[in-house]
Design a protein around this motif. Structure first.
Motif, PDB file in Angstrom:
ATOM      1  N   SER A   1       0.809  -1.230   0.000  1.00 39.92           N
ATOM      2  CA  SER A   1       0.000   0.000   0.000  1.00 39.92           C
ATOM      3  C   SER A   1       0.837   1.272   0.000  1.00 39.92           C
ATOM      4  N   GLY A   2       2.163   1.153   0.155  1.00 35.58           N
ATOM      5  CA  GLY A   2       3.029   2.318   0.056  1.00 35.58           C
ATOM      6  C   GLY A   2       3.104   3.129   1.337  1.00 35.58           C
ATOM      7  N   HIS A   3       3.822   4.250   1.270  1.00 34.75           N
ATOM      8  CA  HIS A   3       4.027   5.091   2.449  1.00 34.75           C
ATOM      9  C   HIS A   3       2.784   5.917   2.765  1.00 34.75           C
ATOM     10  N   LEU A   4       2.427   5.896   4.049  1.00 34.09           N
ATOM     11  CA  LEU A   4       1.256   6.609   4.563  1.00 34.09           C
ATOM     12  C   LEU A   4       1.594   7.194   5.931  1.00 34.09           C
ATOM     13  N   PRO A   5       0.942   8.278   6.331  1.00 31.71           N
ATOM     14  CA  PRO A   5       1.042   8.723   7.727  1.00 31.71           C
ATOM     15  C   PRO A   5       0.130   7.829   8.568  1.00 31.71           C
ATOM     16  N   TYR A   6       0.557   6.595   8.743  1.00 31.58           N
ATOM     17  CA  TYR A   6      -0.325   5.536   9.248  1.00 31.58           C
ATOM     18  C   TYR A   6      -0.660   5.732  10.724  1.00 31.58           C
TER      19      TYR A   6
ATOM     20  N   ILE B   1       5.402  14.577   8.613  1.00 26.78           N
ATOM     21  CA  ILE B   1       4.283  14.020   7.846  1.00 26.78           C
ATOM     22  C   ILE B   1       4.288  14.753   6.512  1.00 26.78           C
ATOM     23  N   ASP B   2       4.862  14.152   5.493  1.00 27.07           N
ATOM     24  CA  ASP B   2       5.019  14.901   4.246  1.00 27.07           C
ATOM     25  C   ASP B   2       3.768  14.821   3.379  1.00 27.07           C
ATOM     26  N   GLU B   3       3.693  15.727   2.443  1.00 28.25           N
ATOM     27  CA  GLU B   3       2.486  15.883   1.648  1.00 28.25           C
ATOM     28  C   GLU B   3       2.231  14.696   0.728  1.00 28.25           C
ATOM     29  N   ALA B   4       3.303  14.095   0.214  1.00 32.48           N
ATOM     30  CA  ALA B   4       3.124  12.946  -0.683  1.00 32.48           C
ATOM     31  C   ALA B   4       2.478  11.778   0.062  1.00 32.48           C
TER      32      ALA B   4
ATOM     33  N   TRP C   1       0.633  12.042   2.728  1.00 38.15           N
ATOM     34  CA  TRP C   1      -0.734  12.463   3.051  1.00 38.15           C
ATOM     35  C   TRP C   1      -1.661  12.236   1.861  1.00 38.15           C
ATOM     36  N   ASN C   2      -1.197  12.583   0.677  1.00 36.33           N
ATOM     37  CA  ASN C   2      -2.025  12.400  -0.519  1.00 36.33           C
ATOM     38  C   ASN C   2      -2.272  10.921  -0.801  1.00 36.33           C
ATOM     39  N   ASN C   3      -1.287  10.068  -0.512  1.00 28.91           N
ATOM     40  CA  ASN C   3      -1.497   8.632  -0.664  1.00 28.91           C
ATOM     41  C   ASN C   3      -2.571   8.140   0.307  1.00 28.91           C
ATOM     42  N   LEU C   4      -2.557   8.682   1.527  1.00 28.00           N
ATOM     43  CA  LEU C   4      -3.595   8.354   2.503  1.00 28.00           C
ATOM     44  C   LEU C   4      -4.974   8.740   1.962  1.00 28.00           C
ATOM     45  N   LEU C   5      -5.078   9.938   1.402  1.00 25.39           N
ATOM     46  CA  LEU C   5      -6.363  10.383   0.860  1.00 25.39           C
ATOM     47  C   LEU C   5      -6.809   9.485  -0.291  1.00 25.39           C
ATOM     48  N   ASP C   6      -5.851   9.031  -1.101  1.00 26.50           N
ATOM     49  CA  ASP C   6      -6.185   8.113  -2.198  1.00 26.50           C
ATOM     50  C   ASP C   6      -6.706   6.783  -1.664  1.00 26.50           C
TER      51      ASP C   6
ATOM     52  N   THR D   1      -9.315  16.275   2.550  1.00 29.12           N
ATOM     53  CA  THR D   1      -8.818  17.213   3.556  1.00 29.12           C
ATOM     54  C   THR D   1      -7.342  17.427   3.272  1.00 29.12           C
ATOM     55  N   GLU D   2      -6.999  18.589   2.793  1.00 24.70           N
ATOM     56  CA  GLU D   2      -5.643  18.827   2.342  1.00 24.70           C
ATOM     57  C   GLU D   2      -4.639  18.859   3.491  1.00 24.70           C
ATOM     58  N   HIS D   3      -3.397  18.549   3.152  1.00 21.54           N
ATOM     59  CA  HIS D   3      -2.289  18.480   4.105  1.00 21.54           C
ATOM     60  C   HIS D   3      -2.204  19.739   4.958  1.00 21.54           C
ATOM     61  N   SER D   4      -2.368  20.895   4.348  1.00 21.39           N
ATOM     62  CA  SER D   4      -2.208  22.171   5.054  1.00 21.39           C
ATOM     63  C   SER D   4      -3.298  22.431   6.090  1.00 21.39           C
ATOM     64  N   GLU D   5      -4.394  21.709   6.022  1.00 21.45           N
ATOM     65  CA  GLU D   5      -5.526  21.977   6.904  1.00 21.45           C
ATOM     66  C   GLU D   5      -5.328  21.432   8.312  1.00 21.45           C
ATOM     67  N   ILE D   6      -4.787  20.200   8.437  1.00 26.17           N
ATOM     68  CA  ILE D   6      -4.686  19.602   9.776  1.00 26.17           C
ATOM     69  C   ILE D   6      -3.334  18.933  10.022  1.00 26.17           C
TER      70      ILE D   6
END
Length: 336
Positions: free
Chosen positions: A216-221, A295-298, A300-305, A317-322
Motif C-alpha cells: 500500500s506504500g508510504h502513509l502517515p499511518y 508528515i510529508d504531503e506525498a 498524506w495524498n497517498n492516505l487520501l487516495d 482534507t488537504e495536508h495544510s488543513e490539519i
C-alpha cells in the motif's frame, strides 16, 4: 461508510471514557506532565516505547503518562474530552473529525509509522503464493472504515482483486477477536498485525505470505496528534515531545531488532523474546518505522487516495488543513 455521525458518537462516549480513564496521579513538579493515549499496545509503535524506556522524554523535561485506549473512536473521544493531551492513532481519525466541522481541529504533528502494519496470513503454507489465490476464498479482514481495512482493500485492488466481488469478505469481527476467530477455523486468509502474525507462524496456525504495508506504500499511518488549542497553549511542551520522539526514531533506526526488543520488553512481558525480535525485524525490514517525525504531503495524498478508494472520504482534507510539520522540522534541526 460515511462518517457523518462520527463526531457525535465520539462526544456521546466522552463521559464513559472519562470515567474509565480519570484518576491520574500528580507528576514530578519539576517536569511537565503529558498524557498519551495509544490506540492499542503494539510492537508497531516501538519508537514510542523506546522514547520512554531510554528516558528521552525525561531528557526533554517531560513526565509521560501512557494509557491504551483500544480503538480509534475511543482514542479520539479521550482526546476531544481532554482526558488525554496527545493521541497516537491513525491520521484518518483526525480527517473524520475535521469533516464534521470543528472550532478546535485535531492537528497531526509527529509521525511514528509510515506503512500499514498488517500482514496477509494464510491458513496453509504456500511457497509460491500468488495474490490470485485469494479469489473465491474466505478473507477475515479488519473493521470497515479503519486504516488496516482501507490499506488492505487498496492493496487487493492494486492486485486486480475486487474485495466485494472476488472473495467472501468478513468484517463483522471485533479487532480484539480477529486472531481468535481465525485460530478457531474462520477464514482461509486473515489480516494480522505483529506479534500475532509471528506467533501464529510459531504455533503452526498460519503463515505470513505477503505484507499489506509493502503493497500500500508510504502513509502517515500512525501519528501523534493533539487539539489545536492544546498546541497553542503548550508549544514548548509539544516541541520537547517531538524532540523526544525523534531521538527514539534515530535510536531505532541505528539499532538492530535484538536491541530494540530488549528496550521494549517491559511493555510486552507476555510475548516471548524471539517473537519480539522477529516481529520488530519484519517491521524494520519493510521500513514501517518512520525515521523522522515529518508528515510529508506525498504520504498524506497517498492516505487520501487510499480512503477515497475505500469509499470512506467525502471530501479531500488537504495536508495544510490539519498537519503541522514545524515541530518535526525543528526537532530534526536540533538533533543534527
Amino acid at each position: 461508510m460515511k462518517r457523518r455521525i462520527f463526531l457525535s458518537l465520539l462526544l456521546a462516549a466522552a463521559l464513559v471514557t472519562t470515567a474509565v480513564l480519570a484518576g491520574c496521579g500528580k507528576g514530578d513538579s519539576e517536569k511537565v506532565k503529558i498524557r498519551i493515549g495509544e490506540v492499542t499496545r503494539s510492537l508497531f509503535y516501538a519508537p514510542e516505547y523506546v522514547a520512554m524506556a531510554k528516558g528521552f522524554f525525561e531528557e526533554e523535561g517531560l513526565e509521560v503518562e501512557l494509557t491504551t485506549t483500544p480503538g480509534g473512536d475511543k482514542t479520539m473521544t479521550a482526546l476531544l474530552s481532554n482526558v488525554i493531551d496527545v493521541a497516537l492513532v491513525g491520521s484518518e481519525t483526525s480527517i473524520y473529525v475535521h469533516q464534521q466541522g470543528s472550532d478546535d481541529p485535531i492537528i497531526n504533528f509527529a509521525q511514528v509509522t509510515q506503512t500499514d502494519g498488517t500482514f496477509l496470513v494464510a491458513r496453509e503454507a504456500d511457497d509460491g503464493f500468488d495474490w490470485n489465490a485469494l479469489k473465491g476464498s474466505v478473507f477475515l479482514g479488519q473493521r470497515k472504515g479503519g486504516m488496516p481495512q482501507m490499506a488492505g482493500e487498496f492493496a487487493l485492488k492494486k492486485k486486480g482483486i475486487d474485495p466485494q466481488a472476488d472473495l467472501e469478505l468478513i468484517q463483522n469481527v471485533d479487532f480484539a477477536n480477529i486472531a481468535a476467530a481465525f485460530a478457531s477455523g474462520t477464514g482461509d486468509y486473515v489480516q494480522l498485525f505483529e506479534p500475532t502474525a509471528s506467533i501464529f507462524e510459531k504455533e503452526g496456525k498460519g503463515r505470513v505470505v505477503a505484507s499489506f504495508g509493502t503493497e500500500s506504500g508510504h502513509l502517515p499511518y500512525t501519528v501523534f496528534m493533539a487539539k489545536q488549542s492544546f498546541i497553542n497553549k503548550n508549544e514548548k511542551t509539544v516541541q520537547a515531545f517531538t524532540n523526544a520522539v525523534h531521538k527514539a526514531q534515530l535510536w531505532v533506526d541505528s539499532n538492530n531488532a535484538e536491541a530494540i526488543a530488549d528496550a521494549v520488553l517491559p511493555y510486552f512481558e507476555n510475548v516471548d523474546l524471539d517473537i519480539l525480535i522477529s516481529s520488530i525485524d519484519r517491521y524494520k525490514q519493510q521500513g514501517s518505522f518512520a525515521t523522522d517525525p515529518i508528515i510529508d504531503e506525498a504520504e498524506w495524498n497517498n492516505l487520501l487516495d487510499v480512503m477515497t478508494t475505500a469509499g470512506e472520504l467525502e471530501n479531500r482534507t488537504e495536508h495544510s488543513e490539519i498537519v503541522n510539520t514545524s515541530f518535526a522540522e525543528k526537532a530534526i534541526e536540533a538533533l543534527k
